[in-house]
Design a protein around this motif. Sequence first.
Motif, PDB file in Angstrom:
ATOM      1  N   GLU A 455       0.801  -1.224   0.000  1.00  0.00           N
ATOM      2  CA  GLU A 455       0.000   0.000   0.000  1.00  0.00           C
ATOM      3  C   GLU A 455       0.839   1.280   0.000  1.00  0.00           C
ATOM      4  N   ASP A 456       2.102   1.179   0.425  1.00  0.00           N
ATOM      5  CA  ASP A 456       2.956   2.373   0.472  1.00  0.00           C
ATOM      6  C   ASP A 456       3.581   2.711  -0.877  1.00  0.00           C
ATOM      7  N   ASP A 457       3.380   1.863  -1.869  1.00  0.00           N
ATOM      8  CA  ASP A 457       4.009   2.128  -3.165  1.00  0.00           C
ATOM      9  C   ASP A 457       3.084   2.936  -4.065  1.00  0.00           C
ATOM     10  N   CYS A 458       3.674   3.914  -4.727  1.00  0.00           N
ATOM     11  CA  CYS A 458       2.928   4.743  -5.682  1.00  0.00           C
ATOM     12  C   CYS A 458       3.106   4.122  -7.065  1.00  0.00           C
ATOM     13  N   MET A 459       2.019   3.790  -7.727  1.00  0.00           N
ATOM     14  CA  MET A 459       2.124   3.055  -8.981  1.00  0.00           C
ATOM     15  C   MET A 459       2.643   3.914 -10.125  1.00  0.00           C
TER      16      MET A 459
END
Length: 624
Positions: A455-459
């Motif tokens: 969830e902490d990753d920005c796509m």
Amino acid sequence: MTKLKSLAELIKMKEMLLQQKKGYSKHLHVCGGTGCQAAHSKTLDMNLKEIIDDKGLNNSVRVVTTGCFGFCEKGPIVKVLPDNTFYTEVKPADAREIIEDHILKGNKVERLFYTDPATNEKVSNSEEMGFYKKQLRIALRNCGAINPEDIHDYIENDGYQALGKVMLVYGAVETIDIIKKSGLRGRGGGGFPTGLKWEITSKVEADQKYVVCNADEGDPGAFMDRAILEGDPHSVIEAMAICGYTIGATKGLVYIRAEYPLAITRLKKAINQARETGLLGTDIMGSGFDFDIELRFGAGAFVCGEETALIHSMEGLRGEPTFKPPFPSVSGYLGKPTNVNNVETFANIPVIINKGADWFASIGTEKSKGTKVFALAGKINNVGLIEVPMGTTLREIIYEIGGGIKDGKKFKAIQTGGPSGGCLTEKHLDTPIDYDNLTAAGSMMGSGGMIVLDEDDCMVSVAKFYLDFIVEESCGKCAPCRVGNKRLYETLERITQGKGTPEDLERLKNLSNVIKETSLCGLGQTSPNPVLSTMENFWDEYVEHVYEKKCRSGQCKALLNYHIEEELCVGCTACKRSCPVNAITGDKKQLHVINQDICIKCGACEEKCAFDAITIRIEKKIPA
Ligand SMILES: Cc1cc2nc3c(=O)[nH]c(=O)nc-3n(C[C@H](O)[C@H](O)[C@H](O)COP(=O)(O)O)c2cc1C
Ligand code: SF4
Ligand code: SF4
């Protein structure tokens, strides 16, 4: 070393070696792969041998330095046989306890057992560990099981028997038929049927042909091929000789990246031992067949893994791809027919010959047979090297083998297929993995990289990361890839900086499709996949970045707001003094304030504040 002159002599040697090993009551397999060596497994190995020597156990206890067990997260690994005790995170100082307690007194060292994070229970046997339960090791069968630096260990495990059978029993046509029937497809990314490739090369008339092993392995995070070469180099050598016999080639070349020193050392040693034993060279096992192997070193360019670029690089030319056809099978190294296969593809060959096409074809899905090795990395508990039957689902890989997401975070995506693969989501978790399913889902098998995102990753940033890699690695020969990918990168950069426009979203899609359709080689043809797959599966994140100037995961710094919380600020001035652009105002013991128009989001104030008064707000603060 004894030079073997026939298949019968090879089998006799195997039996003799097995007989010799019967004297040992315990075998300690110590991982000697690059990962465990970095965690001092060499010293551990040495300590074990010294203590065994001190205690006079040399004739009954044997230490085997092996290749990678795959469970790199928990290395160094020591496996004790025949009781199958699996010790994890073993330190050199633990050697004495293993010998004195386990080997001499029969008391296993429980503190070195793996603790199952789900149950909090200690597990002593690898077969009962979630990481291994669903794995099936075919290409990795000998990694962790034999000493890669001793040809006798390989021979003892049926090594070189497949080559003997191919030359002296099956012949070329039947061998190709076996490989075709097995359904083996190339593990280097393209998934081309291996038997068919061999057949095509075998039918081309030429005075000289070549077998090339592609060990370039340029995908970031991938180490499948390295592990095979470090842990079981003879299986690749044997397979190359089988291929050579089948297609009519007497010369083999391994193109390996120079950054793999351990794999190179072990491969060189294995080639020399095979020569000394008469399993490479002239008249192998009295068959009349001559075959030998040389190494060629790559300088670490990703594009040099593409087979035509690889061949140019081996010829001393620039590592640039050329248009196909002609395919290397027809005109390859020095213009001669050349069969290029990946390391993992080759590692499957001897065992297919030994166990039969039907056995191999019974594993996997309808169109993808056998297993696939993956390098599992990212936000996952069990980082490592795994091998699973084709058809295993992503859910099984992430939650059962991988042990779930790190720190109890929520799964967001899994990136498969390396830099030109795609990001798959929750809805793909139950998709059985094979070449066709992954392509249909908008990603690809590639050579086996798997990176788990939470969830902490920005796509959008993830897509930008891969594009950055591609821009660096494009050889620059054709404009769509050279210029197009740079423009894609710049557009993504604008979006992550909060400067993206709705037209940018349109441009990303259109340009991606043009690059895919017009690039010369596979690198350019697949390079927009990270952009297209993240746009397809995470469209709302692109919309938020562009329309709301918001990054929900807080990764895009330019879209964040540093803010001083009124109730926590004591007016110590630490933040004000740390700010490089004087964006903070406020007198001593008074509330401090950040001027958002000046702030460059460097984060220095947040680091300096001892009262946690500086917070990051994802929502852009719209001025009143
Ligand atoms: C940009 C690019 C990089 C590649 N890198 C590799 C690699 O590192 N290793 C590999 O085996 N194949 C790589 N390939 C695929 C090779 O071109 C070729 O298809 C493969 O080596 C054939 O072997 P296989 O049939 O056993 O898969 C790459 C392809 C492209 C387009
Ligand atoms: S697609 Fe890219 S890597 Fe391939 S030839 Fe063109 S510029 Fe080179
Ligand atoms: S984030 Fe950096 S620039 Fe912004 S206020 Fe804090 S120290 Fe100054």
